[in-house]
Enzyme design. Structure first.
Site, PDB file in Angstrom:
ATOM      1  N   LYS A  68       0.845  -1.210   0.000  1.00  0.00           N
ATOM      2  CA  LYS A  68       0.000   0.000   0.000  1.00  0.00           C
ATOM      3  C   LYS A  68       0.871   1.248   0.000  1.00  0.00           C
ATOM      4  O   LYS A  68       2.045   1.240   0.389  1.00  0.00           O
ATOM      5  CB  LYS A  68      -0.948   0.039   1.203  1.00  0.00           C
ATOM      6  CG  LYS A  68      -0.272   0.049   2.594  1.00  0.00           C
ATOM      7  CD  LYS A  68       0.107   1.429   3.119  1.00  0.00           C
ATOM      8  CE  LYS A  68       0.933   1.353   4.387  1.00  0.00           C
ATOM      9  NZ  LYS A  68       1.592   2.565   4.797  1.00  0.00           N
ATOM     10  N   ASP A  71      -2.432  -1.699   9.846  1.00  0.00           N
ATOM     11  CA  ASP A  71      -2.559  -1.746   8.383  1.00  0.00           C
ATOM     12  C   ASP A  71      -3.073  -3.089   7.866  1.00  0.00           C
ATOM     13  O   ASP A  71      -3.287  -3.245   6.659  1.00  0.00           O
ATOM     14  CB  ASP A  71      -1.186  -1.496   7.723  1.00  0.00           C
ATOM     15  CG  ASP A  71      -0.693  -0.075   7.933  1.00  0.00           C
ATOM     16  OD1 ASP A  71      -1.533   0.820   8.194  1.00  0.00           O
ATOM     17  OD2 ASP A  71       0.528   0.138   7.839  1.00  0.00           O
ATOM     18  N   MET A 106       5.514   0.323   3.259  1.00  0.00           N
ATOM     19  CA  MET A 106       4.559  -0.192   2.274  1.00  0.00           C
ATOM     20  C   MET A 106       3.737  -1.356   2.827  1.00  0.00           C
ATOM     21  O   MET A 106       3.043  -2.056   2.096  1.00  0.00           O
ATOM     22  CB  MET A 106       5.298  -0.618   1.007  1.00  0.00           C
ATOM     23  CG  MET A 106       6.089   0.541   0.414  1.00  0.00           C
ATOM     24  SD  MET A 106       6.666   0.204  -1.245  1.00  0.00           S
ATOM     25  CE  MET A 106       5.136   0.384  -2.166  1.00  0.00           C
TER      26      MET A 106
HETATM   27  O1  C5P Z   1      -0.253  -1.124  14.339  1.00  0.00           O
HETATM   28  P1  C5P Z   1       1.166  -1.337  13.987  1.00  0.00           P
HETATM   29  O2  C5P Z   1       1.763  -2.513  14.704  1.00  0.00           O
HETATM   30  O3  C5P Z   1       1.443  -1.380  12.518  1.00  0.00           O
HETATM   31  O4  C5P Z   1       1.931  -0.048  14.518  1.00  0.00           O
HETATM   32  C1  C5P Z   1       3.330  -0.001  14.611  1.00  0.00           C
HETATM   33  C2  C5P Z   1       3.702   1.197  15.464  1.00  0.00           C
HETATM   34  O5  C5P Z   1       3.393   2.418  14.771  1.00  0.00           O
HETATM   35  C3  C5P Z   1       2.972   1.301  16.778  1.00  0.00           C
HETATM   36  O6  C5P Z   1       3.619   0.545  17.785  1.00  0.00           O
HETATM   37  C4  C5P Z   1       3.055   2.789  17.066  1.00  0.00           C
HETATM   38  O7  C5P Z   1       4.336   3.137  17.557  1.00  0.00           O
HETATM   39  C5  C5P Z   1       2.945   3.399  15.676  1.00  0.00           C
HETATM   40  N1  C5P Z   1       1.565   3.784  15.319  1.00  0.00           N
HETATM   41  C6  C5P Z   1       0.968   4.859  15.951  1.00  0.00           C
HETATM   42  N2  C5P Z   1      -0.296   5.216  15.618  1.00  0.00           N
HETATM   43  C7  C5P Z   1      -0.982   4.560  14.668  1.00  0.00           C
HETATM   44  C8  C5P Z   1      -0.401   3.451  13.992  1.00  0.00           C
HETATM   45  C9  C5P Z   1       0.882   3.094  14.344  1.00  0.00           C
HETATM   46  O8  C5P Z   1       1.575   5.496  16.818  1.00  0.00           O
HETATM   47  N3  C5P Z   1      -2.226   4.957  14.344  1.00  0.00           N
END
Ligand code: C5P
Length: 329
Positions: free
Chosen positions: A18, A145, A108
């Site tokens: 993405k 994501d 991505m």
């Molecule tokens: O949800 P995901 O594991 O992909 O997120 C990775 C990191 O990105 C989270 O631990 C956080 O530090 C940051 N993040 C965030 N706010 C979001 C999505 C991700 O702070 N909406």
């Protein structure tokens, strides 16, 4: 969800990368994530995730990025498969094979794609046939994501990026992705964004009218002007050389250029396939981008491409999935 017997011996799901056409980062939520208003687009770079019954849980990663991905229980695809198994009360280990074409730690959503692929493939292998909503809920548990990797197309994301609403836009867009040789960690980029903002009061993020107008019109020039990413200053602060990549792209015919997600990939929108070739050559010749990939978007989300059943395995396309590879609930 209900489980049932299946004769499938092997299932492969294909899942896209993405790019965030718009990524508005709001205040920090009580759970530590940031409020987001984003527009995702799925693009034609894919990972293929294959699952087969095995005596023990295992994982193999193939392709140019294999060394950068953990081939153990911490791999998000393995976490996803085990989450689904727990959820439905199945104790049938699988071996997961990931053929990676999505760059790693590149902004991505390659890890999220593998998680979505593992969910969809195991769901079919085990004959669970989860509802769309049930798979989306599991996907959201795995990462912000992951639900979009299942859905694909073009969609608005709110919450922490996991609450999706499809965008009915026109147009097919041509992208050039300038890859970096060193990845960026998503938490580091969000932390840098917070540091740069300091005490600034950040409003709730809202999708922009210009992005929605551009997508409705299908006009690539308008979309190029509307691209924006609140994480870009943070990614540029951590990798200042990305400024040169952006400048090179904009000087060589791009309609717009942004850091993709948390970076460090830079996504350039171009008018057509010929211009994507021209820009890929210019970026490579400039020495600013160690590698370049080209793709079109939007494309479908996770979908099953092959299944094999019976002891000797007869391969064929799965006919049971819709465009997004999910049954409606
Ligand atoms: O949800 P995901 O594991 O992909 O997120 C990775 C990191 O990105 C989270 O631990 C956080 O530090 C940051 N993040 C965030 N706010 C979001 C999505 C991700 O702070 N909406």
């Amino acid at each position: 969800m209900s489980s049932g017997a299946t004769s499938l011996q092997c299932v492969t799901a294909r899942v896209p990368a993405k790019v965030n056409l718009e990524l508005m980062v709001g205040p920090i939520r009580p759970d530590g994530f940031h409020h987001l208003a984003t527009v995702f687009q799925a693009v034609g770079l894919h990972d293929d995730v294959t699952v087969e019954p095995a005596d023990d849980w295992g994982i193999t990663v193939n392709g140019p990025y294999a060394d950068l991905v953990p081939a153990d229980a911490t791999n998000l695809a393995m976490v996803a498969a085990r989450l689904l198994a727990n959820q439905v009360g199945i104790d049938l280990p699988v071996h997961i094979t990931i053929d990676k074409d999505i760059p790693v730690a590149a902004g991505m959503a390659g890890g999220s794609a593998d998680a979505a692929g593992a969910l969809l493939a195991c769901d079919a292998l085990w004959g669970v046939w989860s509802s769309k909503t049930a798979l989306e809920d599991l996907a959201a548990e795995l990462g912000s994501d992951v639900p979009f990797a299942l859905l694909g197309g073009t969609a608005m994301g709110s919450g922490r990026g996991d609450q999706l609403a499809p965008v009915l836009g026109r147009g097919r867009y041509t992208w050039v992705f300038a890859l970096a040789d060193v990845g960026l960690s998503t938490p580091d980029v969000y932390a840098e964004c917070d540091r740069l903002r300091g005490d600034l009061r950040i409003p709730e993020p809202r999708p922009s009218a210009s992005m929605m107008t551009a997508l409705r019109s299908g006009d690539a020039e308008s979309l190029g002007r509307a691209l924006s990413n609140d994480l870009q200053p943070a990614a540029l602060s951590l990798q200042p050389r990305l400024e040169d990549v952006l400048r090179t792209g904009m000087d060589n015919g791009a309609l717009g250029g942004i850091v993709s997600g948390s970076g460090p990939t830079i996504a350039f929108l171009v008018p057509d396939n010929q211009r994507s070739l021209d820009l890929a050559v210019a970026l490579t010749a400039s020495g600013t981008a160690p590698a370049v990939k080209r793709a079109v978007g939007p494309v479908h989300g996770a979908h099953i491409i092959t299944t094999a059943s019976g002891p000797r395995g007869s391969f064929g396309s799965a006919g049971h999935t819709g465009p997004a590879g999910l049954r409606s609930s």
